[in-house]
Design an enzyme around this catalytic site. Structure first.
Site, PDB file in Angstrom:
ATOM      1  N   PRO A   1      -7.517 -10.445  -4.819  1.00  0.00           N
ATOM      2  CA  PRO A   1      -8.649 -11.315  -4.445  1.00  0.00           C
ATOM      3  C   PRO A   1      -9.680 -10.515  -3.649  1.00  0.00           C
ATOM      4  O   PRO A   1      -9.515 -10.266  -2.452  1.00  0.00           O
ATOM      5  CB  PRO A   1      -7.987 -12.400  -3.593  1.00  0.00           C
ATOM      6  CG  PRO A   1      -6.742 -11.769  -3.058  1.00  0.00           C
ATOM      7  CD  PRO A   1      -6.283 -10.788  -4.076  1.00  0.00           C
TER       8      PRO A   1
ATOM      9  N   ASP B   1      -9.184  -6.101  -0.397  1.00  0.00           N
ATOM     10  CA  ASP B   1      -8.144  -6.930  -1.003  1.00  0.00           C
ATOM     11  C   ASP B   1      -7.697  -7.927   0.061  1.00  0.00           C
ATOM     12  O   ASP B   1      -7.073  -7.545   1.054  1.00  0.00           O
ATOM     13  CB  ASP B   1      -6.987  -6.039  -1.468  1.00  0.00           C
ATOM     14  CG  ASP B   1      -5.891  -6.813  -2.173  1.00  0.00           C
ATOM     15  OD1 ASP B   1      -5.876  -8.050  -2.065  1.00  0.00           O
ATOM     16  OD2 ASP B   1      -5.036  -6.175  -2.826  1.00  0.00           O
ATOM     17  N   HIS B   2      -8.016  -9.206  -0.156  1.00  0.00           N
ATOM     18  CA  HIS B   2      -7.752 -10.218   0.874  1.00  0.00           C
ATOM     19  C   HIS B   2      -6.257 -10.452   1.097  1.00  0.00           C
ATOM     20  O   HIS B   2      -5.861 -11.105   2.076  1.00  0.00           O
ATOM     21  CB  HIS B   2      -8.426 -11.541   0.495  1.00  0.00           C
ATOM     22  CG  HIS B   2      -9.004 -12.272   1.670  1.00  0.00           C
ATOM     23  ND1 HIS B   2      -8.394 -12.319   2.897  1.00  0.00           N
ATOM     24  CD2 HIS B   2     -10.158 -12.977   1.806  1.00  0.00           C
ATOM     25  CE1 HIS B   2      -9.120 -13.027   3.733  1.00  0.00           C
ATOM     26  NE2 HIS B   2     -10.206 -13.443   3.101  1.00  0.00           N
ATOM     27  N   ARG B   3      -5.428  -9.926   0.233  1.00  0.00           N
ATOM     28  CA  ARG B   3      -3.982 -10.050   0.458  1.00  0.00           C
ATOM     29  C   ARG B   3      -3.535  -9.228   1.653  1.00  0.00           C
ATOM     30  O   ARG B   3      -2.529  -9.563   2.305  1.00  0.00           O
ATOM     31  CB  ARG B   3      -3.213  -9.613  -0.793  1.00  0.00           C
ATOM     32  CG  ARG B   3      -3.423 -10.495  -2.007  1.00  0.00           C
ATOM     33  CD  ARG B   3      -2.725  -9.934  -3.237  1.00  0.00           C
ATOM     34  NE  ARG B   3      -3.268  -8.625  -3.611  1.00  0.00           N
ATOM     35  CZ  ARG B   3      -2.854  -7.941  -4.680  1.00  0.00           C
ATOM     36  NH1 ARG B   3      -1.893  -8.438  -5.453  1.00  0.00           N
ATOM     37  NH2 ARG B   3      -3.393  -6.768  -4.961  1.00  0.00           N
TER      38      ARG B   3
END
Length: 505
Positions: free
Chosen positions: A303, A477-479
């Site tokens: 994401p 990367d929003h993870r």
């Protein structure tokens, strides 16, 4: 069984699964020594020359140019002269490999001759259509004549043809992988310079063209022309090429069809023939296929969110000018400073200096900043890595980036020089791009897209002044990286760029 050894597709790097045989640098029957370059193999990232793992004689080529084989597959067989062909075939069968089949010669087409009189015997006399004989001769213009130097990047066949014709390949533009010169490039260069290349002309009988039956799959032609020829029953050998780079185009096929009376009469008279738009079909190279797979997976699985910031470069440019003018051996680029600044910022914000381990759902945080630098190639994109950029001087980073970029463009990178990395810098500022978004290079957690530095009006206090400003965009990367964390990294990056002396201590 006699002493027979296999030459296999090597494994260059942990992620390598297959290799494309580009060209053999030796021929069957040639002797070679350990360490000699014998074959060119292309992987999804690099094109490398395979070094012979032992001394021997190449008795059989199994992996033919253009063939993709898995790691460990047999591409050649080495054996001494006393070894029989049957023993080599038995060895290949035991390894589960087969030698390339010999291409059969095209079968002649029998053409019945009409009987001389109505009372002639029913048995038709057979006339075999002969293969067109070469006509004319190859004439090499003076601008191409000369002797080829040993460092020219060309295929073995091209080198032999250049030697036979007395051509200096330095005057020929290569269109193969990484600019490699092929036989076709030599022929195109001869035509472009006003020379001629010997070609085969169709024979004639009774004043009408004799239709060729030879295999025309290797005749240079546009995709549309090839489909049109197939639908009209025209052999491309019967067409006079007038298209770009000596290729047969649709108009050439129609001319040949009219001469052979293959077009419908109404269409031939009115010229109302539907013509498809011309285009070329360019197959994916292994590198382009790998890029497509990795970046598509990154967009689908990671994401992405993006943060944009402006960096003031005036102090950095002043320091760069001073260093370049006082230290003759050093020529720093703005990108060298950006790489160093990113490494310094990663040390200040270590939670951005990470990789995402999807298999174990964990984050790998690294103690050293291994900064990948995107390098554009004719066949795609590769990201060589400046290892431990946080511990290296600006001069060291500058020299290493130049060396890695040169290796990348010549296909000489080792796997450990482009696999891994903890952060990527992608700079399109030299193309005049103001700002852009970049796709994260997995398994890394972030990538910085760098635009061009330009003069802008900036409000300082209550006044407006002109400053050199560069826009950068951080894709995260929003993870593994949240908005506040990414913003903290950009703030540190701004600090190091605005006060570049901090990078020197």
């Amino acid at each position: 069984m006699a002493d027979i050894k296999a030459i296999d597709i090597p494994k260059w790097g942990l992620s390598m699964e297959e290799g494309l045989v580009n060209a053999w640098l030796i021929e069957e029957g040639d002797s070679f020594t350990k360490g000699q370059l014998i074959c060119e193999i292309e992987t999804s990232k690099i094109t490398n020359e395979l070094e012979a793992p032992f001394d021997g004689v190449l008795r059989k080529i199994v992996g033919i140019p253009g063939q993709t084989l898995p790691v460990g597959a047999v591409i050649g067989v080495s054996a001494d002269a006393s070894t029989t062909d049957a023993e080599i075939e038995q060895f290949l069968a035991a390894r589960g490999a087969t030698a390339p089949a010999q291409e059969p010669a095209p079968s002649p087409v029998a053409e019945p001759e009409a009987p001389a009189t109505p009372t002639a015997t029913p048995a038709a006399k057979v006339v075999v259509a002969a293969k067109p004989a070469p006509t004319g001769s190859t004439v090499v213009p003076s601008v191409l004549q000369g002797t080829t130097q040993s460092d020219v990047f060309a295929s073995p066949r091209a080198l032999r043809r250049a030697e036979a014709l007395g051509i200096d390949l330095a005057a020929v533009v290569g269109t193969g992988p990484l600019g490699r010169i092929s036989v076709r490039d030599i022929d195109d260069a001869i035509r472009d310079a006003g020379g001629t290349v010997a070609t085969a002309a169709p024979a004639t009988r009774s004043g009408l063209p004799l239709r060729s039956t030879a295999d025309d799959s290797a005749v240079p032609a546009t995709p549309v022309a090839r489909r049109t020829a197939r639908s009209l029953g025209v052999n491309l050998h019967d067409c006079r090429p007038t298209g770009s780079r000596g290729r047969v185009c649709v108009a050439d096929v129609h001319d040949a069809a009219r001469s052979a009376q293959l077009l419908p009469e109404a269409a031939a008279q009115t010229g109302t023939i539907a013509v498809e738009p011309e285009y070329d079909t360019i197959p994916f190279t292994p590198m382009r296929s790998a890029i497509a797979g990795r970046l598509q997976a990154s967009k689908q699985q990671a994401p992405h969110f993006r943060l944009t910031a402006d960096l003031e470069l005036d102090a950095l440019l002043a320091l760069r000018k001073e260093i370049n003018s006082t230290v003759p051996a050093v020529k720093l680029s703005v990108n060298d400073f950006i790489v160093k600044a990113c490494a310094a910022a990663l040390m200040k914000v270590p939670d951005v200096n990470v990789q995402f381990d999807a298999a174990n759902e964990s984050v790998l945080r690294f103690a050293s900043a291994d900064v990948s630098v995107a390098v554009a190639l004719p066949t795609g994109l590769i990201t060589p890595i400046v290892r431990g950029a946080n511990t290296k001087s600006l001069a060291d980073i500058s020299g290493e980036v130049l060396s890695l970029a040169t290796k990348a463009k010549t296909g000489k990178l080792r796997p450990e020089e482009f696999q891994g990395g903890t952060f990527t810098v992608s700079n399109l500022g030299m193309f005049g791009i103001k700002a852009f978004d970049a796709i994260i290079n997995p398994p890394q957690g972030a990538i910085l897209a760098v635009g061009a530095g330009e003069k802008r009006a900036v409000v300082v206090g209550d006044s407006v002044s002109v400053r050199t400003v560069m826009t950068v965009t951080l894709s995260c990367d929003h993870r593994v990286i949240d908005g506040a964390l990414g913003a903290t990294f950009l703030r540190e990056l701004q600090r190091f760029v605005a006060s570049p002396a901090l990078m020197l201590v």
